[in-house]
Enzyme design. Structure first.
Site, mmCIF file in Angstrom:
data_model
loop_
_atom_site.group_PDB
_atom_site.id
_atom_site.type_symbol
_atom_site.label_atom_id
_atom_site.label_comp_id
_atom_site.label_asym_id
_atom_site.label_seq_id
_atom_site.Cartn_x
_atom_site.Cartn_y
_atom_site.Cartn_z
ATOM 1 N N ARG A 48 -4.956 1.542 -13.290
ATOM 2 C CA ARG A 48 -3.603 1.737 -12.768
ATOM 3 C C ARG A 48 -2.921 0.414 -12.410
ATOM 4 O O ARG A 48 -3.457 -0.415 -11.701
ATOM 5 C CB ARG A 48 -3.646 2.644 -11.546
ATOM 6 C CG ARG A 48 -2.263 3.001 -10.991
ATOM 7 C CD ARG A 48 -2.382 4.064 -9.917
ATOM 8 N NE ARG A 48 -2.749 5.344 -10.497
ATOM 9 C CZ ARG A 48 -3.321 6.330 -9.804
ATOM 10 N NH1 ARG A 48 -3.621 6.153 -8.541
ATOM 11 N NH2 ARG A 48 -3.606 7.477 -10.387
ATOM 12 N N ARG A 105 -14.192 2.134 4.364
ATOM 13 C CA ARG A 105 -12.982 1.353 4.638
ATOM 14 C C ARG A 105 -11.720 2.218 4.719
ATOM 15 O O ARG A 105 -10.907 2.063 5.610
ATOM 16 C CB ARG A 105 -12.788 0.305 3.542
ATOM 17 C CG ARG A 105 -11.588 -0.608 3.770
ATOM 18 C CD ARG A 105 -11.206 -1.349 2.500
ATOM 19 N NE ARG A 105 -10.487 -0.509 1.560
ATOM 20 C CZ ARG A 105 -10.605 -0.576 0.237
ATOM 21 N NH1 ARG A 105 -11.460 -1.406 -0.293
ATOM 22 N NH2 ARG A 105 -9.900 0.203 -0.549
ATOM 23 N N ASN A 154 0.829 -1.210 0.000
ATOM 24 C CA ASN A 154 0.000 0.000 0.000
ATOM 25 C C ASN A 154 0.858 1.252 0.000
ATOM 26 O O ASN A 154 0.591 2.223 -0.728
ATOM 27 C CB ASN A 154 -0.906 0.017 1.229
ATOM 28 C CG ASN A 154 -2.040 -0.985 1.151
ATOM 29 O OD1 ASN A 154 -2.340 -1.521 0.089
ATOM 30 N ND2 ASN A 154 -2.666 -1.245 2.280
ATOM 31 N N ARG A 173 -10.446 -4.606 -14.626
ATOM 32 C CA ARG A 173 -9.331 -5.470 -14.246
ATOM 33 C C ARG A 173 -9.821 -6.906 -14.369
ATOM 34 O O ARG A 173 -10.948 -7.217 -14.027
ATOM 35 C CB ARG A 173 -8.880 -5.229 -12.800
ATOM 36 C CG ARG A 173 -8.414 -3.812 -12.502
ATOM 37 C CD ARG A 173 -7.875 -3.732 -11.074
ATOM 38 N NE ARG A 173 -7.769 -2.366 -10.602
ATOM 39 C CZ ARG A 173 -6.732 -1.562 -10.812
ATOM 40 N NH1 ARG A 173 -5.706 -2.014 -11.502
ATOM 41 N NH2 ARG A 173 -6.717 -0.332 -10.336
ATOM 42 N N HIS A 204 -15.143 2.560 -15.373
ATOM 43 C CA HIS A 204 -15.001 1.843 -14.103
ATOM 44 C C HIS A 204 -16.259 1.058 -13.756
ATOM 45 O O HIS A 204 -16.250 0.259 -12.805
ATOM 46 C CB HIS A 204 -14.681 2.848 -12.986
ATOM 47 C CG HIS A 204 -14.232 2.223 -11.710
ATOM 48 N ND1 HIS A 204 -14.973 2.280 -10.547
ATOM 49 C CD2 HIS A 204 -13.111 1.530 -11.400
ATOM 50 C CE1 HIS A 204 -14.332 1.657 -9.577
ATOM 51 N NE2 HIS A 204 -13.205 1.186 -10.069
#
Length: 725
Positions: free
Chosen positions: A406, A566, A49, A377, A436
């Site tokens: 990305r 989150r 991360n 993805r 997206h």
């Protein structure tokens, strides 16, 4: 100045909030109630991360400073102020990662029989195996370099682990010390397994093994000191899409350029000699603040190999088998089932095979005449990809591939070309907007002669691999209004054909932002009229100032608001006179919370929405997103009484956010609350070991620190668990 102070009062900083999220992940690595190897995995995730944060966010701030930007962000901070605060925060975080590894995880691993050894700790059998591995696998891949006038400093790739050596020639006439650099091969495992006679699982770090044999690569030199290091580079893509004739070729070119981005961080072993540090820092043109000395492995992401390479089920989460989609006995097939009811799948608790099966059934069914799908993805061996290529042999198949997802750009380029070669019509969406949304739309001529649309709408990517550990929702439907609007969305994506109305869908960038604000304002009107008014919103991140302001206004109007966010949250909850009716919790656990769910009580006529969009500027204005309504009463009951109720009752993995930006574990602040983990509960539901009756009656989202009356989500009349989909 007053304006800046107002901003600071209204919003938390985006980057500070993200770093706070990563600290919550680190807390899971520090939590000894988690299985030991899972804690190692959490630590590796924090490092991964942080890598992305540095190469994207920190790099962006540095670029803004270099370009002369001085405008404050919504939290009231200039780029220079943000960079200073972030840098201090990251240095503290790296030190905490080191303490976690050295003082908690390594001792516990050794006690459990999982050891990362130094050369002096290895017995003869282990040393022989390590030497054999080095000579057979490592040595042929190594290229030692000495820096001198004829050999300039090598181009160090982004995040590549390297070893720097300070060398002195053994020739008497030689000048002062020179530097050597060896790149650790990425093709080899960073933790080399070793034989063990005692039954332990033993490893040595690859860079330690290479350092041990460095003298053989630098004959004629004395090695004065050595240290592992890693450089992180700016990984933003800067191409101008409007000026590109071929987006695919442009992205491929920029991916190559990304590897040559400016350095933004140097990580190096804590005990590295000052001379090595200075030479590297000067070479990479970094300030001292951009040098991060690590007390432990330089690349902590690689300790993930301990998790994957150690066969110790007792040190990992128990195996979980998701619930499989089952059709009603009267249904002839999935399409017949969908003509009678919508199906909701809650991943990973409900198997993703239900979504894969939907696409595969469409590919094989001769009655299906066309398939349209978005891909953001996907996995390298995706059965969905295979189904689409198979379908293209006999029907019209259109796929909108997002090339600029990305870090998945390269694989998406390959998929796009392979799909085109198979006869699929491939589009890349709208110029300047990422695609997206998660949509699949089928057109089928049913047995009764009627042409119908069938759709899948989801909150997560079409990736069966990540669907095993991301929480997401999928809806399969033949709802005529929803599927007709899906068709309008695909027309927008392939032809930029704008519709005046995408109802019942909300679609970014055209109707989504205003649609959400309208729904929030409607709750204000209900509250003002004394009607039931409540909002529950679950998402990954909350950043958009206009939405946050609407939530503040709703709170002041008396609307009870629960947020389950989150990651990043710029909203300040619980502030008197501003947001005292807003509660915010974050849940970090075994699975990555990824679903987006939006609930509006609407004066008693509840409305539920799910979709691909967070409340962030990029989702609302810079991407093609879709949020869809849930209209099936049984599914609404499941979302209300099972899913949202469980999240709000979590006392194990939930942390609540106070008005100063500090997160508190619910279990630490309310000792008398029952022990309840939402993710454990969902697994038990999937295994038919739990029902909604097992959810604690106290709504932890309300009970943690606010004094107003509780208003549980669960309806008294809803006693029966919704049928498993």
């Amino acid at each position: 100045m007053a304006k800046s102070q107002d901003k600071q009062h209204l919003f938390f900083g985006r980057d500070e909030s993200w770093l706070s999220f990563n600290r919550r992940v680190l807390e899971e690595a520090q939590d000894d109630t988690n299985p030991l190897l899972e804690r190692v995995k959490f630590l590796a995730i924090t490092a991964s991360n942080l890598d992305e944060f540095v190469e994207i966010r920190v790099a962006s701030i540095l670029q803004r400073i270099e370009d002369g930007y001085t405008e404050s962000s919504p939290d009231g901070m200039t780029p220079e102020q943000s960079l200073a605060a972030i840098t201090e925060n990251i240095h503290d975080f790296v030190a905490e990662q080191g303490r976690c590894w050295n003082q908690q995880l390594q001792p516990a691993l050794r006690k459990a029989g999982v050891r990362v050894l130094g050369w002096d700790e290895m017995d003869e059998a282990a040393r022989k195996a390590a030497k054999d591995f080095y000579q057979r696998e490592a040595d042929p891949l190594l290229t030692p370099i000495t820096i001198d006038p004829r050999h300039p400093f090598p181009r160090v790739l982004n995040k590549a682990l390297c070893i720097a050596l300070l060398l002195r020639s053994k020739r008497k006439s030689a000048a002062g010390p020179v530097m050597g650099v060896v790149t650790v091969p990425r093709a080899l495992p960073r933790l080399v397994p070793l034989p063990s006679a005692s039954g332990t699982h033993d490893f040595i770090f690859l860079h330690d093994l290479i350092e041990r044999n460095a003298a053989g690569m630098y004959r004629g030199y004395e090695i004065l000191s050595k240290a592992a290091f890693r450089v992180t580079r700016n990984s933003n893509l800067y191409f101008q899409e409007e000026e590109s004739r071929n987006l695919l070729e442009t992205v491929r070119s920029e991916l190559h350029n990304r590897r040559k981005g400016d350095a933004v961080r140097l990580e190096i072993e804590q005990d590295a000699s000052p001379e090595i540090v200075d030479r590297l820092r000067i070479n990479f043109e970094l300030d001292e603040s951009q040098v991060y000395r690590t007390d432990g492995p330089v690349n902590l992401t690689r300790v993930m190999n301990l998790y994957s390479d150690t066969s110790r089920p007792d040190l990992k989460y128990h195996a979980f088998v998701p619930h499989e989609l089952r059709l009603n006995r009267k249904s002839e097939d999935l399409f017949d089932e969908l003509r009678h009811r919508d199906i909701l799948l809650h991943h990973p608790y409900d198997s993703y095979d239900g979504v894969v099966g939907f696409i595969q059934a469409a590919a094989k069914d001769p009655a299906v005449v066309s398939i349209k799908q978005t891909l953001y993805r996907t996995s390298s061996d995706s059965p969905i990809f295979q189904a689409l290529t198979e379908a293209a042999q006999s029907k019209e198949v259109t796929v909108v591939v997002e090339l600029t997802a990305r870090f998945d750009e390269a694989s998406n380029i390959r998929w796009a070309r392979d799909l085109e070669d198979a006869g699929v019509q491939v589009f890349h969406g709208i110029v300047g907007l990422k695609t997206h949304c998660k949509l699949a739309l089928l057109v089928r001529r049913d047995h009764d002669g009627v042409v119908r649309r069938y759709g899948h709408l989801g909150t997560g990517n079409y990736n069966p691999q990540t669907a095993r550990f991301y929480t997401d929702l999928s809806m399969l439907t033949s709802d005529a209004a929803i599927t007709a609007s899906m068709g309008a969305v695909f027309n927008y994506l392939t032809a930029h054909s704008e519709s005046d109305d995408y109802t019942p869908l909300l679609m970014a960038p055209l109707t989504l932002a205003q649609g959400f604000i309208t729904l929030i304002h409607r709750e204000m009107e209900h509250a003002a009229a004394g009607r039931p008014a409540r909002i529950i919103a679950k998402m990954n991140s909350l950043l958009e100032p206009s939405v946050i302001q609407a939530l503040y206004d709703a709170s002041k109007a008396g609307v009870q608001i629960d947020l389950i966010v989150r990651g990043i949250c710029s909203l300040r909850p619980g502030v008197p006179g501003l947001s005292e009716n807003i509660r915010m919790i974050s849940i970090i656990g075994r699975f990555l919370e990824h679903s987006r769910i939006f609930y509006f009580e609407n004066g008693g006529k509840e409305e539920f929405y799910c979709g691909s969009a967070d409340w962030m500027p990029r989702n609302l204005f810079e991407r093609c997103e879709v949020v869809f309504p849930i209209r099936d009463a049984q599914i609404c009951g499941r979302i209300r009484n099972e899913i949202l109720a469980a999240y709000l009752a979590d006392t194990v993995k939930a942390r609540w956010l106070d008005g100063e930006g500090v997160y508190h574990r619910v279990r630490d602040t309310k000792k008398d609350l029952p022990v309840f983990s939402s993710q454990d509960f969902f697994m038990q539901v999937a295994e038919n070991k739990a029902s909604i009756d097992d959810i604690p009656k106290i709504d932890a989202g309300h009970a943690n620190h606010h004094k107003h009356a509780e208003k549980p989500v669960k309806k008294a009349a809803a006693k029966q668990k919704s049928a498993a989909d």
